[in-house]
Structures are given as C-alpha cells and as structure tokens.
Scaffold this motif. Structure first.
Motif, short mmCIF file in Angstrom:
data_model
loop_
_atom_site.label_atom_id
_atom_site.label_comp_id
_atom_site.label_asym_id
_atom_site.label_seq_id
_atom_site.Cartn_x
_atom_site.Cartn_y
_atom_site.Cartn_z
N VAL A 10 19.10 5.07 -40.45
CA VAL A 10 18.08 4.06 -40.14
C VAL A 10 17.30 3.62 -41.37
CG1 VAL A 10 17.84 4.77 -37.74
CG2 VAL A 10 16.42 5.84 -39.50
N ALA A 11 17.68 4.06 -42.56
CA ALA A 11 16.97 3.63 -43.77
C ALA A 11 17.05 2.11 -43.90
CB ALA A 11 17.59 4.29 -44.99
N GLY A 12 15.94 1.50 -44.20
CA GLY A 12 15.90 0.05 -44.38
C GLY A 12 15.79 -0.75 -43.11
N ARG A 93 15.39 13.33 -30.41
CA ARG A 93 15.95 12.76 -31.64
C ARG A 93 15.17 11.50 -32.02
NH1 ARG A 93 18.99 15.82 -34.92
NH2 ARG A 93 19.68 17.52 -33.63
N ALA A 94 15.06 11.27 -33.35
CA ALA A 94 14.18 10.20 -33.83
C ALA A 94 14.77 8.81 -33.69
CB ALA A 94 13.82 10.45 -35.30
N ASP A 95 16.07 8.68 -33.60
CA ASP A 95 16.65 7.33 -33.57
C ASP A 95 17.95 7.35 -32.78
OD1 ASP A 95 19.09 7.46 -35.54
OD2 ASP A 95 17.46 8.58 -36.48
N THR A 100 17.63 13.01 -37.45
CA THR A 100 16.23 13.09 -37.82
C THR A 100 16.13 13.39 -39.32
OG1 THR A 100 16.09 15.47 -37.46
CG2 THR A 100 15.67 14.05 -35.55
N ALA A 101 14.89 13.34 -39.83
CA ALA A 101 14.66 13.73 -41.22
C ALA A 101 15.08 15.17 -41.44
CB ALA A 101 13.20 13.53 -41.58
N ALA A 102 14.89 16.02 -40.43
CA ALA A 102 15.31 17.42 -40.55
C ALA A 102 16.81 17.52 -40.75
CB ALA A 102 14.88 18.20 -39.31
#
Length: 380
Positions: A10-12, A93-95, A100-102
C-alpha cells in the motif's frame, strides 16, 4: 549475489488522492474510497526487470504474494519465498492486501541473514520499518513507491534501483544514509515536521541513489517576488496549478494568495480557486469545457533531491500533464536552490516513462522577474 525483496503493497496509495501519506489503516481505507490504485508491486517489478536485464536470472528471496512474490514473477524471475504473513489475524490486518507494518519488519528480518542486498519497495514509513528490522546489518536499497520520500535510501526511480542493485554484484561499495520521515498528521494540519530516525547502509552510487530532502531556508523575498511577477505575466487571467513546496507557497503569498504548503492548489484569474485537490479533481479542472482562459502548471524542485515531478506532487498525474501540455509546465526555483544541486539534473518520476521522455531535456526554470535558467531535466 543473492537479493532480497520486501514490498509494502500500500505504499504510495495516498499520493494521487492527495492524502500526503499512506501510513495507517484509516488513511489506506480512505485512499481506496477515493479510488486509489496500489502501484508498489508494479514499480518493484520494474526494478527487477532492470536487474534481470543486467545480470540475468537473479536469485531473489522474498515474501509471499503482494509482499514481493507477485513482483518477482511479473519480472520474469522465480521467487524463493521465505516469509508468509499470518492470515489468522483476519480483520485486524491493516489493508486489503493482508499485510501490516509488522509484516514488513518480520519479512525483512527473515530475509536479511540470507541476502547480499535487501531491496524494499515503499516510502519513508517503510524505510523506518526496515531500519527497525535490520539496522545496518545488511545493505539495503529502496525502490521508490511512497508519497513521502525524504530519506536518502532510495534509487532515484524504479529502474535506477535495479541498475544500482546490478552494480553491487561487481562493486561492493556502501555508505550510511539517512532515514527521515514526516509526521503525516502534522502535515495534514498544515505543519511540516520531519525528523531523523537513523541510518541504513546503502550502495554508494550518488547519481542513481537519491539525496535526502534538504529543507530550504527562508527564500529571498526579492527573488520570490520576481518569480511571482514573471508567473503572473505569463499566466495572465489563466488558471494556475501550483505544486506543493515552500517556494511555491511563497510565490502564492507574493501574488496575494495564502495556500497550504503541502497541497496542490489552483488559482484562477489571480485569485484562489481550489485547495488541496487530488488527481481526479485536478483533471476535471484542467479539462473544464466552461473554462477558456488556459491552464499552466508551476512546480518547484525538491531541495537537495531535484525532483520536479513524482515526489510529493503525485496529484499532478500523467493524464493531467498531458491534458495541459508540456509547454505549459513551468519550473520555478531561486538561483540559490538550483545552485545547491551542484549541477545534478532535475528529475522526473511521473510513473509514465513515455511522458518523462517527452518532458526531459533542457527546460527553462523561472528564477526571477525576466530571469530564467536553462537546466537539464531527465527521467529518474
């Protein structure tokens, strides 16, 4: 050489939709609601394609699915999957990609001890995760896919990252580089607050690895006033799209308009018209059949890095640039800002290599009233 790859899927995501970052599940959800499309895997694959063209069938250790495996396969290479996210976390989960970042931290740790160079696709937030995971234990290199790109740990573009990764196979020279990051919430509230988080070990290829973002001191009011006057003379009663940055904000102030420092803003007939627009909104404004006054886009290079397009101003998307036309893209910078680049070219990373080629060459940079400089511009 054994390469590692970790992709933050999901970067950007928040770039073109004007969210000034992609950190956190709420921001990612909002970005998707606004129509954002993930491109991190695509850009990671471009880096690996360049690597493959230069070294052949590279050995790439990676994480499962969108965290790297998909990009490796898209580049025509065979992935060696060493990390798989634990799907048991389900809705926590984040996305939508299930990471996730983890997971970024865990994947980087799982790969680090097995590789000679760890590639990661993301932005400053991802660089912080990699720093937490591996520190200086292994050389790393970022494939730029984020919104915030202040750190000096990324290739200047995806294919440049692949080129640098290939060079490491024969020239193992490394240097420490800064990991910087902005406070996204502060930016959204109008405050620019960046800090140094630490250093990563990166390939020592200064021309193809981006420099850290250098904050500019207060611009010379005389120079900024001259740039504003020159812009006003060229644009007249037309529509002016102002990219983000301290220089463009100072120019707007000299024109009598107060605009946010980090957004893309629109003036019509010399007056404020729209603030902090995203790519879709901007495309509607520049293709508005009811507006007949013409449109210009003014952008300023990022201090120390030289990026004219593709870093922090992704709202000015390729379709917007094509609609306005290359001759109406105006670069503005004080002479001091250009001199600080030390002769390095201005850079383009719009995500459309064909468009970058059209815009490249020697372009006129407005440096004051009646003052311009011819300066080299090239695709990253």
């Amino acid at each position: 050489m054994r390469y590692g790859l970790v992709v933050n899927p999901v970067a950007g995501l928040g770039g073109r939709v004007g969210l000034k970052g992609s950190d956190g599940p709420d921001v990612q959800a909002r970005a998707r609601e606004l129509g954002a499309v993930p491109r991190a895997s695509e850009r990671a694959a471009a880096a690996l394609e360049e690597l493959k063209a230069r070294v052949g069938a590279a050995v790439v250790l990676t994480a499962a699915g969108p965290m790297g495996e998909d990009a490796v396969r898209a580049a025509g290479l065979e992935p060696d999957v060493r990390y798989t996210p634990d799907a048991s976390d389900g809705p926590d989960r984040a996305d939508a990609s299930g990471t996730t970042a983890a997971d970024t931290v865990a994947a980087a740790r799982a790969l680090a001890r097995h590789v000679d160079l760890l590639l990661f696709a993301g932005g400053d937030g991802t660089a912080r995760d990699v720093l937490d995971a591996v520190g200086a234990s292994v050389p790393v290199l970022g494939v730029p896919t984020g919104v915030k790109m202040h750190s000096a740990v990324f290739g200047v573009g995806p294919r440049a990252a692949g080129e640098v990764a290939a060079r490491v196979a024969t020239t193992r020279a490394f240097t420490e580089a800064e990991v910087m990051d902005l406070d996204e919430e502060a930016v959204r509230s109008g405050r620019v607050s960046a800090r140094l988080y630490g250093h990563l070990l990166v390939p020592d290829v200064p021309v193809r690895v981006q420099q850290r973002k250098v904050g500019s001191s207060a611009a010379d009011p005389y120079a900024v006033g001259g740039i504003a006057a020159e812009l006003a003379g060229r644009v007249g009663a037309g529509q002016l799209v102002l990219g983000p940055g301290g220089t463009t904000r100072a120019v707007a102030a000299a024109l009598g308009v107060d605009v946010p420092v980090m957004g893309v803003n629109v003036l019509r007939d010399g007056r404020f018209f729209a603030a902090d627009v995203n790519a879709a909104e901007l495309l509607r404004l520049v293709t508005d059949d009811d507006w007949t006054g013409g449109t210009w886009i003014a952008v300023t290079p990022i201090g120390g890095q030289g990026f004219l397009l593709g870093r922090g101003n992704q709202q000015i998307a390729p379709e917007v640039l094509r609609a306005v036309g290359p001759d109406r893209l105006l670069a503005v910078a004080t002479e001091a800002k250009l001199a600080a680049l030390g002769g390095r070219p201005l850079l383009l990373d719009t995500g459309d290599p064909g468009l970058d080629g059209v815009l490249a060459g020697y372009r006129t940079v407005i440096t004051g009233r009646g003052r311009t400089a011819r300066y080299p511009v090239q695709g990253a």
